[in-house]
Design a protein around this motif. Structure first.
Motif, PDB file in Angstrom:
ATOM      1  N   LEU A 340       0.830  -1.200   0.000  1.00  0.00           N
ATOM      2  CA  LEU A 340       0.000   0.000   0.000  1.00  0.00           C
ATOM      3  C   LEU A 340       0.869   1.257   0.000  1.00  0.00           C
ATOM      4  N   GLU A 342      -0.773   4.680  -0.492  1.00  0.00           N
ATOM      5  CA  GLU A 342      -1.580   5.690   0.180  1.00  0.00           C
ATOM      6  C   GLU A 342      -3.028   5.237   0.185  1.00  0.00           C
ATOM      7  N   LYS A 343      -3.780   5.830   1.083  1.00  0.00           N
ATOM      8  CA  LYS A 343      -5.207   5.524   1.196  1.00  0.00           C
ATOM      9  C   LYS A 343      -5.917   6.790   1.624  1.00  0.00           C
ATOM     10  N   ARG A 345     -10.056   8.748   1.804  1.00  0.00           N
ATOM     11  CA  ARG A 345     -11.500   8.536   1.796  1.00  0.00           C
ATOM     12  C   ARG A 345     -12.179   9.721   1.137  1.00  0.00           C
ATOM     13  N   LYS A 352      -7.488   3.488  -2.701  1.00  0.00           N
ATOM     14  CA  LYS A 352      -6.166   2.995  -2.329  1.00  0.00           C
ATOM     15  C   LYS A 352      -5.246   3.036  -3.539  1.00  0.00           C
ATOM     16  N   ARG A 353      -4.016   3.399  -3.299  1.00  0.00           N
ATOM     17  CA  ARG A 353      -2.988   3.400  -4.321  1.00  0.00           C
ATOM     18  C   ARG A 353      -1.845   2.510  -3.842  1.00  0.00           C
ATOM     19  N   TYR A 354      -1.323   1.688  -4.759  1.00  0.00           N
ATOM     20  CA  TYR A 354      -0.289   0.724  -4.415  1.00  0.00           C
ATOM     21  C   TYR A 354       0.995   1.019  -5.199  1.00  0.00           C
TER      22      TYR A 354
END
Length: 575
Positions: A340, A342-343, A345, A352-354
């Motif tokens: 992961l 960043e996350k 809302r 979510k970005r991986y």
């Protein structure tokens, strides 16, 4: 001056003022001896002398001045080795108050003292109105003014008696758990290699009864490096031994371990050992997803290798150790994984970005806090590995473990071998089979369901007869069929066979329903003809054609067929 020749805590002759530097380090017994030695002199001294005695006594014992005055005013003196008599307080709440509190607690449905204190003003008038309590004004004021702590103290024996004589105590593991600090998922701020999340995977199958093998999974937070070790049982000493062995498998030294709240970790064996090894010990919150790194590997590594069957026994644990020895090299050096980045809302949506998929080996090479010597050793080891040979070893071990799924204590329990090993002997021949046996089924034997031997039923010789009865009378129930079978074979069938006949009847009717639905759909498809008229339908005068989607039409047809099937037995009693 005071006590010129007495100093019991030092064993030599000097003044009390000279021991002020060690105040707070003397024992309670020594303090009582000091008080006993100066009590009589304090009682006979003048006001100024009493002040000097108090000053030196406070400097020696580190007491508050008021406490020192109370200690010197006691009439009894305590000699060496004697225990000071405690002053008994006059009891304020008697049996009447305790009986009233017991009745109030029962009327509150046995709530705690803090909640009962709030309810007293409501429950007390009600109990007095119904004649359960008749308190005087003094006792009533005491009940209304009593504190929650006093309520709990007075009702201790009542609670123990109500629970059957068992007093609930906090376990020793709970005390250790409270001493371990909590680390949440957001607390991992660029942790260096060496900080690991630790968890256990149970290989108990569909039942957790008895003893079965557990897998200890350790995942490095920074790189994703994963180590798995099998444990024969859940025991703290085995966990310590497994962590100690994992230290030799990780390319770098362990710095800290993050456990969950499992009693296999939070005990007086694992936590003290970790602290002796200078390992930082933390734990996750209960029922929170704070161990996302190790939870990811529990599914992507352990479950993919071992499946969800039951494994137990020392020999099976040795085989699992061989499997994990090959899998650790294959997973850490060859298998990339997501991490992961960043996350955030946005309203009710979580985005979510991986990072790009990468192997733990490459993450270790790119990490600035991994030393050059460790990176060189990892490169040398990577050049010596063959991923195809490792996969061949993994498949071979899975074949052996596949024959041990769900077999307890070495007993087959009527199971056939999961699969006969046909793996090639060398990596070259194994590589030639890759991609050519896709239709053969699941390649991992640990995921295959073992074939169970069919157990003959006493209904097998009579199935054709039962089907004939149902063709003539579809409304027959299971009880009616059991009656006919008992007339035909009274020594084999009776009321006890009603359940097996009911299951057979349910299966036969389900099969008949499917056949009718399939025939209905085929008949409708065969009778559909192209509609006459122009394309726009302006000259069409017949009833409107069905416009519902094909799936909806099929659903309607299935409903009609099921109604037709069940209409014959709608008036019959349930079988």
């Amino acid at each position: 001056m005071l006590l010129d020749n007495f100093s019991p805590m030092m064993g030599r002759c000097h003044r009390i003022g000279s021991v002020a530097s060690i105040a707070g380090k003397i024992s309670m017994g020594a303090r009582r001896e000091v008080v006993s030695a100066v009590t009589e002199r304090y009682r006979l001294a003048k006001r100024a002398e009493k002040g000097r005695i108090l000053d030196e006594l406070c400097a020696t014992t580190d007491w508050h001045r008021k406490h020192a005055v109370r200690a010197l005013r006691r009439r009894e003196t305590v000699g060496p080795g004697e225990v000071e008599a405690t002053r008994k307080r006059r009891r304020r709440y008697g049996a009447t108050i305790k009986d009233a509190l017991t009745a109030l607690r029962e009327a509150s449905d046995r709530v705690c003292g803090k909640r009962l204190k709030v309810m007293i003003t409501t429950l007390l008038p009600a109990l007095e109105r119904h004649g359960r309590l008749q308190l005087g004004q003094a006792d009533r004021d005491c009940v209304l003014s009593i504190s929650p702590a006093t309520i709990d103290r007075l009702l201790v024996d009542v609670k123990v008696a109500a629970s059957g004589g068992r007093r609930r105590r906090a376990g020793f593991d709970s005390a250790i758990r409270r001493e371990v600090p909590i680390r949440t998922f957001n607390d991992w701020h660029s942790a260096p290699p060496g900080f690991c999340e630790v968890d256990m995977v149970a290989h108990g199958g569909t039942s957790v009864a008895g003893s079965f093998i557990q897998t200890l999974t350790m995942v490095d937070v920074a790189t994703g490096w994963t180590e798995c070790l099998p444990l024969v049982t859940r025991e703290g000493s085995l966990v310590v031994e497994a962590i100690n062995h994992a230290q030799s498998l990780f390319p770098w030294l362990l710095r800290g371990l993050d456990f969950d709240n499992d009693s296999a970790f939070m005990n007086d064996v694992v936590v003290p050992w970790c602290r002796e090894q200078k390992l930082e010990v933390t734990r996750s919150r209960a029922y929170k997803n704070d161990q996302a790194f190790v939870d990811q590997k529990n599914g992507a590594v352990v479950r993919r290798l071992m499946g969800y069957g039951r494994f137990d026994g020392v020999e099976t644990a040795r085989m699992m150790g061989r499997l994990y020895a090959a899998a650790r090299l294959y997973v850490n050096f060859s298998q990339p994984s997501f991490k992961l980045k960043e996350k955030r809302r946005e309203g009710a949506k979580v985005i979510k970005r991986y990072h790009l998929p990468s192997t733990p080996y490459k993450r270790a090479l790119a990490h600035p806090k991994v030393t050059a010597a460790v990176k060189k050793r990892l490169r040398d080891q990577h050049r010596s590995l063959d991923p195809v040979a490792l996969l061949a070893e993994i498949r071979a071990t899975q074949e052996e473990l596949g024959n041990r799924v769900d077999r307890r204590a070495g007993q087959a329990r009527g199971l056939q071998p999961a699969h006969t090993s046909t793996l090639p002997a060398t990596a070259a021949t194994f590589a030639k089979t890759l991609g050519k046996t896709v239709t053969a089924g699941e390649p991992r034997a640990t995921h295959r369901r073992p074939r169970r031997l069919y157990k003959p039923s006493k209904l097998d010789p009579h199935i054709a007869v039962i089907e004939g009865w149902l063709a003539e009378e579809p409304q027959l129930t299971a009880l009616a069929i059991v009656g006919r079978l008992s007339d035909k074979c009274p020594e084999e069938f009776g009321p006890r066979q009603h359940s097996i006949v009911q299951r057979l009847l349910r299966g036969l009717r389900r099969m008949t329903a499917r056949q009718l639905v399939a025939e209905k759909l085929l008949g409708d498809a065969a009778t559909v003809a192209p509609l006459p008229g122009v394309v726009d339908g302006s000259g069409y005068v017949r009833p409107d054609p069905p416009t519902a989607p094909l799936a909806e039409q099929a659903g309607k047809t299935t409903w009609r067929a099921s109604v037709d099937l069940g209409s014959s037995s709608a008036t019959a009693p349930p079988g």
